[in-house]
Design a protein around this motif. Structure first.
Motif, short mmCIF file in Angstrom:
data_model
loop_
_atom_site.label_atom_id
_atom_site.label_comp_id
_atom_site.label_asym_id
_atom_site.label_seq_id
_atom_site.Cartn_x
_atom_site.Cartn_y
_atom_site.Cartn_z
N UNK A 273 0.84 -1.20 0.00
CA UNK A 273 0.00 0.00 0.00
C UNK A 273 0.88 1.25 0.00
N UNK A 274 1.89 1.26 0.85
CA UNK A 274 2.76 2.43 0.96
C UNK A 274 3.59 2.62 -0.32
N UNK A 275 4.06 1.51 -0.85
CA UNK A 275 4.85 1.59 -2.09
C UNK A 275 4.00 2.15 -3.23
N UNK A 276 2.75 1.69 -3.29
CA UNK A 276 1.86 2.18 -4.36
C UNK A 276 1.63 3.68 -4.21
N UNK A 277 1.44 4.14 -2.98
CA UNK A 277 1.22 5.58 -2.77
C UNK A 277 2.48 6.37 -3.15
N UNK A 278 3.64 5.85 -2.75
CA UNK A 278 4.90 6.54 -3.08
C UNK A 278 5.08 6.61 -4.58
N UNK A 279 4.76 5.54 -5.29
CA UNK A 279 4.89 5.53 -6.74
C UNK A 279 3.94 6.53 -7.39
N UNK A 280 2.74 6.60 -6.84
CA UNK A 280 1.76 7.58 -7.36
C UNK A 280 2.29 9.01 -7.15
N UNK A 281 2.88 9.21 -5.98
CA UNK A 281 3.42 10.52 -5.65
C UNK A 281 4.56 10.90 -6.61
N UNK A 282 5.48 9.96 -6.80
CA UNK A 282 6.63 10.24 -7.68
C UNK A 282 6.15 10.48 -9.10
N UNK A 283 5.18 9.69 -9.51
CA UNK A 283 4.60 9.84 -10.83
C UNK A 283 4.11 11.28 -11.02
N UNK A 284 3.38 11.77 -10.05
CA UNK A 284 2.85 13.14 -10.14
C UNK A 284 3.96 14.18 -10.04
N UNK A 285 4.91 13.95 -9.16
CA UNK A 285 5.98 14.94 -8.95
C UNK A 285 6.82 15.14 -10.20
N UNK A 286 7.04 14.05 -10.94
CA UNK A 286 7.89 14.17 -12.12
C UNK A 286 7.22 15.02 -13.19
N UNK A 287 5.92 15.25 -13.03
CA UNK A 287 5.23 16.10 -14.02
C UNK A 287 5.15 17.56 -13.58
N UNK A 288 5.69 17.86 -12.37
CA UNK A 288 5.66 19.26 -11.91
C UNK A 288 6.98 19.92 -12.28
#
Lengths: 381, 333
Positions: A273-288
């Protein structure tokens, strides 16, 4: 409040945790002191916590889990209790000050320590450790998961190497206990330091150390244990040998409830669960635009800790804005691990902004945080 | 017997006399803040022969202090000597016959009683309302007289508070948060000299039980030549006068948080700050950047980022106390 500082302490806790602490606090009684019903209830709460922790980590003799003030206290016991003049120690370069400072203090007593060059994203490799082993290497001390970069060290390989070379393997599980599987026998962990209040979801004020059978650490605190009171010397039996003084019963009772929750939900499930959230976060951050993400890359092997910086915004300022303007709790700075920031190249610039997820964060928490960071990055001056 | 001949030009003054001079030698005064007011009051009282002076300040001497803080010199500023220490060192050379106790510390709810319990009078040399409410609380609680002094631009104010009658909170029920400070609107050293001298004179009168003590709220504008004084009535509903020492009993002291980085501290502040107005004032003295999320200031050797909720991250400071000083000086108390 969106809480993204779970690497410092998890929040919120399961309701059962608050209830257990409340019961223990109202219950009275000093664990291991006296035979009246209140004292026995306190003793039972501590015993229950010890047993649950032991089972979670695959410890067969639960008395080999001793409770300490916190993880730092456990690491101090492991390091100062095991090492002496002439010993050599290897650590990774992702270590927390709770490992580095006790070792630095031990230098005065003739203990030498050395950092194994470590990848901030992939951790330390067993091959690199092997190259630096010396005949007098007594201990390898590494963190399971970096509290800065989210990288995971290859514990099973490191454990096997230590066993092969008869080196004590001290694992700092501050960031992993409860979210990454740990089996002390399968992973050849000799000493395992863990906190009550992070991934095991207990309250603050307690930690612990697993000590493999056959390892005798010099006690770092001496005093009353509620047992063998006729002896002037510290008793030899575990856990009493290392548990002088009154225990933090409310925290340990809450730890039992926290471990119960973690075991029921499943360590692997929480970790995923935590890994999935972190991946989602990184995914979004790389687009900022203007955001740099450090450390472990996206993928199944990273943990829930994500470090980043926003161009033209000091990490401490970014954390204050997230708190004040967006009601998001995050931590900025060096996170007590300056070597990890040296490796990332963020030491001189004041560290990173760290976002760390826990068992109770959701996708919408991550999305709200991404919206906030996007606003900060685009409004940056 | 202490030799009091050095005070001949003072003890011959008929309101003091030899008895008064001996009384001063037995007297104890605490001065909170060794800035423009504190240094002048300390200098006058040390020379006047007050036997014990406790000099409290958390800050370090800087070049911009020398314009008005009369005890310091360029060497103190170059060394960054703590103000309390520098003041005591200079005063020792002026009067070695008295006891000088420098205290390098913030004056806060945790140490206020310890620092004032054993003195006869407390002098306010601070630059912010929060500190004054705290002095007011602790002095009321311990039944100590204290002397308020304020100075900004060319306008000054002085009032003496005795254990009976109106207190500072009767005069100012709520903190006045104009957000103006000596750093942003300036201050004349002639003004701080006048204010501090009035405070020192009131202190002498209190120590000698003089009937000439003026208990009115006195204000003056040195530039526009206005001098005024008003009677202040005790407010029957004043919390402090009714034993509710809100500031002294504060459960949370605003302890700045070290930010695990390099010489940076977060100061919580006391609520929202008008960033636009502050930016306006700060532009005169340094670089200001302002957006919806923060105000970044650099100038006069100080640097901070201020957020809309009043918190600030103060940069390049060596201690939590120094961070509080920067906050009080540039943002306000």
């Amino acid at each position: 409040m969106i809480y993204l500082d779970n690497a410092a302490t998890t929040h919120p806790k399961p309701e059962s945790v608050y209830a257990a602490a409340d019961t223990a606090a109202r219950g009275g009684g000093n664990a291991g002191r006296g035979a009246h019903s209140l004292s026995r209830a306190a003793s039972n709460a501590v015993d229950d916590a010890r047993n649950r922790v032991a089972r979670l980590f695959g410890v067969s003799d639960y008395r080999r889990v001793v409770f300490t003030l916190n993880t730092t206290d456990a690491l101090n016991l492991a390091i100062k209790g095991a090492l002496s003049d002439g010993n050599h120690v290897l650590i990774s370069s992702l270590e927390h000050n709770s490992v580095v400072r006790p070792l630095e203090a031990m230098r005065k007593l003739g203990v030498e320590y050395e950092r194994v060059p470590t990848s901030p994203s992939d951790g330390v490799s067993a091959d690199d450790v092997r190259k630096l082993l010396r005949p007098n290497t007594k201990m390898l001390a590494v963190t399971h998961i970096s509290n800065v970069t989210g990288a995971r060290n290859p514990i099973a390989e490191l454990g096997a190497l230590c066993r092969e070379r008869s080196v004590l393997f001290l694992l700092d599980a501050a960031q992993s206990a409860g979210s990454a599987a740990i089996d002390v026998d399968a992973m050849n962990v000799d000493l395992l330091a863990f906190p009550a209040h992070k991934g095991l979801y207990g309250l603050q004020g307690a930690g612990g150390l697993y000590i493999r059978d056959g390892i005798d650490l010099a006690p770092q605190r001496h005093g009353g244990t509620g047992s063998h009171s006729e002896l002037r010397a510290q008793p030899d039996e575990l856990p009493d040998r290392y548990e002088s003084g009154t225990m933090n019963v409310p925290s340990l009772a809450s730890l039992a409830a926290g471990v119960e929750y973690v075991a029921r939900r499943g360590v692997e499930n929480i970790g995923a669960h935590e890994t999935a959230l972190a991946n989602r976060l990184i995914d979004g951050l790389t687009q900022v635009r203007g955001v740099t993400v450090y450390g472990a890359k996206q993928g199944a092997n990273r943990s829930g800790v994500v470090s980043l910086n926003i161009e033209n915004v000091a990490p401490t300022d970014a954390a204050a804005i997230l708190d004040g303007s967006f009601d998001i709790a995050a931590r900025a700075g060096l996170h007590c691990a300056p070597d990890a920031h040296s490796a990332l190249g963020t030491l001189e610039s004041g560290g990173t902004l760290r976002l760390s997820v826990g068992a109770f964060n959701t996708d919408s928490d991550i999305d709200a945080c991404l919206t906030a960071i996007d606003a900060i990055a685009s409004g940056a001056i | 017997m202490t030799d009091l001949s050095r005070y001949a030009r003072q003890s011959v003054f008929n309101k003091i006399g030899a008895d008064g001079q001996r009384k001063l030698a037995q007297s104890r005064v605490a001065i909170v803040g060794m800035g423009a007011l504190g240094t002048v009051a300390a200098s006058e009282l040390a020379r006047a022969g007050v036997g014990f002076l406790r000099l409290i300040d958390r800050d370090y001497v800087e070049l911009t202090n020398l314009q008005r803080q009369m005890l310091f010199d360029e060497a103190d500023a170059a060394d960054g000597t703590p103000k309390a220490i520098a003041a005591a060192e200079h005063l020792r050379k002026i009067n070695s016959a008295i006891i000088l106790e420098p205290v390098v510390s913030d004056f806060n709810a945790r140490n206020a009683e310890t620092l004032t319990r054993d003195v006869d009078v407390v002098i306010d040399g601070t630059d912010n309302a929060a500190a004054r409410y705290l002095i007011n609380d602790v002095c009321r609680k311990l039944a100590k007289p204290w002397v308020y002094g304020g100075a900004l631009g060319s306008v000054g104010a002085v009032m003496t508070f005795l254990p009976d009658g109106a207190c500072f909170r009767c005069l100012f029920p709520d903190a006045q948060s104009g957000g103006e400070s000596c750093a942003t609107v300036g201050v004349l050293n002639m003004l701080t000299g006048v204010v501090a001298s009035l405070q020192a004179a009131d202190t002498l009168k209190i120590l000698l039980n003089s009937p000439s003590l003026d208990r009115r709220y006195r204000t003056f504008d040195l530039w526009n030549n206005v001098f005024d004084a008003i009677e202040v009535a005790q407010n029957p509903d004043c919390p402090c006068c009714n034993g509710d020492y809100t500031h002294l009993n504060a459960s949370a002291v605003d302890v700045p948080v070290s930010l695990c980085g390099r010489d940076a501290y977060q100061v919580a502040g006391r609520g929202a700050v008008d960033s636009d107005a502050l930016a306006q004032r700060l532009r005169g003295i340094g670089n200001v950047k302002l957006n919806a999320f923060m105000l970044v200031f650099e100038g006069g050797g100080a640097g901070f980022t201020l957020f809309p909720d009043g918190r600030a991250i103060v940069k390049n400071v060596k201690s939590a106390d120094a961070a509080l000083s920067v906050y009080a000086e540039y943002i306000g108390g």
